[in-house]
Enzyme design. Structure first.
Site, mmCIF file in Angstrom:
data_model
loop_
_atom_site.group_PDB
_atom_site.id
_atom_site.type_symbol
_atom_site.label_atom_id
_atom_site.label_comp_id
_atom_site.label_asym_id
_atom_site.label_seq_id
_atom_site.Cartn_x
_atom_site.Cartn_y
_atom_site.Cartn_z
ATOM 1 N N ASP A 155 -15.161 -35.350 39.311
ATOM 2 C CA ASP A 155 -14.868 -34.946 37.889
ATOM 3 C C ASP A 155 -13.712 -34.241 37.481
ATOM 4 O OD1 ASP A 155 -17.311 -35.815 38.342
ATOM 5 O OD2 ASP A 155 -18.306 -34.294 37.198
ATOM 6 N N ARG A 201 -26.815 -28.892 34.199
ATOM 7 C CA ARG A 201 -25.687 -28.868 34.713
ATOM 8 C C ARG A 201 -24.331 -28.992 33.738
ATOM 9 N NH1 ARG A 201 -27.840 -32.554 38.049
ATOM 10 N NH2 ARG A 201 -27.095 -34.683 37.793
ATOM 11 N N TRP A 235 -19.390 -43.709 40.975
ATOM 12 C CA TRP A 235 -20.226 -43.064 42.139
ATOM 13 C C TRP A 235 -20.585 -44.480 42.759
ATOM 14 C CZ3 TRP A 235 -20.144 -38.477 43.874
ATOM 15 C CH2 TRP A 235 -19.939 -37.559 42.867
HETATM 16 C C1 FRU Z 1 -20.821 -36.028 37.751
HETATM 17 C C2 FRU Z 1 -21.330 -34.894 38.345
HETATM 18 C C3 FRU Z 1 -21.626 -33.726 37.663
HETATM 19 C C4 FRU Z 1 -22.033 -32.854 38.699
HETATM 20 C C5 FRU Z 1 -20.876 -33.057 39.705
HETATM 21 C C6 FRU Z 1 -20.907 -32.772 41.091
HETATM 22 O O1 FRU Z 1 -20.048 -37.054 38.235
HETATM 23 O O2 FRU Z 1 -22.560 -35.525 38.842
HETATM 24 O O3 FRU Z 1 -23.016 -34.127 36.911
HETATM 25 O O4 FRU Z 1 -21.444 -31.448 38.256
HETATM 26 O O5 FRU Z 1 -20.593 -34.441 39.462
HETATM 27 O O6 FRU Z 1 -19.889 -33.100 41.846
#
Ligand code: FRU
Length: 485
Positions: free
Chosen positions: A37, A160, A290
């Site tokens: 991200d 988060r 992902w």
């Molecule tokens: C989104 C995510 C967020 C998290 C991060 C971890 O792609 O899963 O929710 O903070 O990546 O790398």
């Protein structure tokens, strides 16, 4: 005590660089290792700063650091030292995504401290943390961390991706969370970024809108996980979209319309936005997905960010996403400019073999006889990436089944026929971003061509189509790598 910031990965020799055929020419990537991200987007003391989720010691996701690039023009970027390194008790397993604000001259990063309760079961206990900097380069974690030490009652340990903004006299923070498989966004308020008051939930999934909402944004953009595919929509493993609505800042109520996907390609996730000093809302997203294959891992790196895109709200209540104006600076020279050509079958432009191209092509869709028409990129002996408009179905299609190695798949999206179809395309060594009809529809995908590049091809099937104009530029390789350090 945080782990020492070891940037041992910074020594890559020129030979390794030339072997990197998919290394992008004008997109943000990590120096090496893994990136996901975008984080902490901000314009601070005149420079644009982009941070990103980064694992510098391998090509797979690992304990998250915050990588850092900055630019004076949104086009030419420079690496800065890693800004956040995990290892304190509150972020021992990772510094997860978050945002940035400026407070009393300091650049403040608000991020998620990730701790596993049970790594095997992916059970987490996530908290929110603060780090500040006076120069925008070296960051110190706040002694009050974690500044939000536990999740709210309607959430869980999956808590988060804080997004912070200023409104009147307060700072507001939203974070994504989940409970009973319902993704939601919760709201907090603070006067000093250190003590936060919980105000409640402001939006949540209606059951079919995702089991976890990650990376919520202040305005309308949300990134839920786990929406079931529906016809052509939500084909990616994780979806990125937005609600347009009204936020009542006294009752903290957000009433909104339906969920719209923001980008219809294969590789667009975890978008973040910020407002710059011209009042533009600019977005960057992770230009991957992902669990998708990343053939560039064999070159020692993985992942990239999209180009910066300006978001505007159109009269139809939908967001338009267009490349920021500054990207015109990438144009090195115009390779082609043609008008009014009839395409009947195929026309290949063998002169367009550059790997870094910007293409503007427009077709007349009023008198067209063809069944479909479009443009093929990175044409090789057997390879091609197809962008096609189906006139009967009124759909734009991005087909990468023959793009090269690794990934495949088709994405299609409704695009109602108007008098012209305009495609504005950015082609990089392993990516394509297609902005159709001034951002009405955008498709972003990674591609991994392996064959000799024989150019660009226009085509029409079962009849002619009039191409009204075609402009093509060779783009600059911005040199975002170690040679420039
Ligand atoms: C989104 C995510 C967020 C998290 C991060 C971890 O792609 O899963 O929710 O903070 O990546 O790398």
């Amino acid at each position: 005590m945080a782990l020492e910031n070891q940037q041992t990965n910074t020594k890559v020799d020129n030979e390794t660089q030339t072997a990197k055929r998919w290394r992008l020419g004008y997109h943000i990537m990590a120096p090496s290792g893994w990136i996901n991200d975008p984080n902490g987007l901000i314009q601070y003391k005149g420079n644009y700063h982009v941070f990103f989720q980064h694992y510098p010691y391998g090509v797979e996701w690992g304990p998250m650091h915050w990588g850092h690039v900055a630019s004076h023009d949104l086009v030419h970027w420079k690496y800065y030292p890693i800004a956040l390194v995990p290892g304190d008790t509150y972020d021992r397993d990772g510094c997860f995504s978050g945002s940035a604000v400026e407070d009393e001259g300091e650049l403040c990063l608000i991020y998620t401290g990730h701790r596993y309760l049970d790594k095997e079961k992916s059970l987490a206990d996530q908290v929110q943390c603060l780090a500040v900097s006076r120069d925008g380069i070296q960051f110190t974690k706040d002694s009050n961390n974690p500044v939000i030490a536990s999740y709210p009652e309607e959430g869980s340990g999956d808590f988060r991706d804080p997004k912070v903004w200023r409104h009147n006299d307060f700072w507001y923070l939203i974070a994504g969370t989940t409970k009973n498989h319902i993704g939601k966004v919760v709201l907090y308020r603070s006067s000093d970024l250190r003590t936060w008051t919980y105000l409640g939930g402001i939006a949540q999934s209606e059951g079919n809108q995702g089991y976890m909402w990650e990376c919520p944004d202040f305005f309308e953009l949300k990134s839920p996980q786990g929406i079931e595919p529906e016809d052509d929509c939500y084909q990616n493993l994780h979806q990125t979209g937005y609600f347009v609505g009204h936020f009542d800042d006294e009752c903290f109520d957000f009433s909104h319309g339906s969920f719209n996907e923001l980008d219809k390609g294969h590789d667009f996730y975890a978008v973040q936005t910020f407002q710059d000093d011209q009042g533009r809302r600019i977005a960057f997203a992770w230009m991957d997905m992902w669990e998708s294959l990343m053939p560039e891992q064999e070159e020692g790196w993985a992942g990239a960010l999209t180009l910066p895109r300006e978001l505007t709200l159109a009269a139809d209540g939908k967001i338009r996403m267009t490349p920021v104006e500054e990207l015109k600076k990438l144009r090195k020279n115009k390779l082609l400019s043609v008008e009014n050509e009839y395409i009947s079958g195929e026309k290949t432009y063998h002169e367009l073999t550059d790997e870094l191209l910007e293409i503007e092509v427009e077709f007349d869709t009023t008198l067209v006889e063809a069944f479909d028409f479009g443009i093929n990129l990175r044409v090789g002996e057997t390879e091609e990436t197809v962008i096609r408009y189906d006139l009967k179905e009124e759909k734009l299609i991005l087909d990468r089944t023959k793009s090269g190695t690794g990934v495949g798949g088709v994405r299609q999206t409704a695009l109602p026929k108007s008098e012209r179809l305009r495609l504005h395309i950015y082609l990089d060594r392993s990516s394509v971003e297609v902005f159709a009809n001034d951002g009405e529809t955008v498709m972003t995908s990674r591609i991994y061509p392996t064959e000799k590049n024989e150019g660009v091809r226009l085509f029409s099937n079962e009849g002619d189509v009039r191409m009204t104009r075609l402009n093509v530029w060779r783009l600059e390789n911005i040199g975002l790598n170690f040679e420039n350090k």
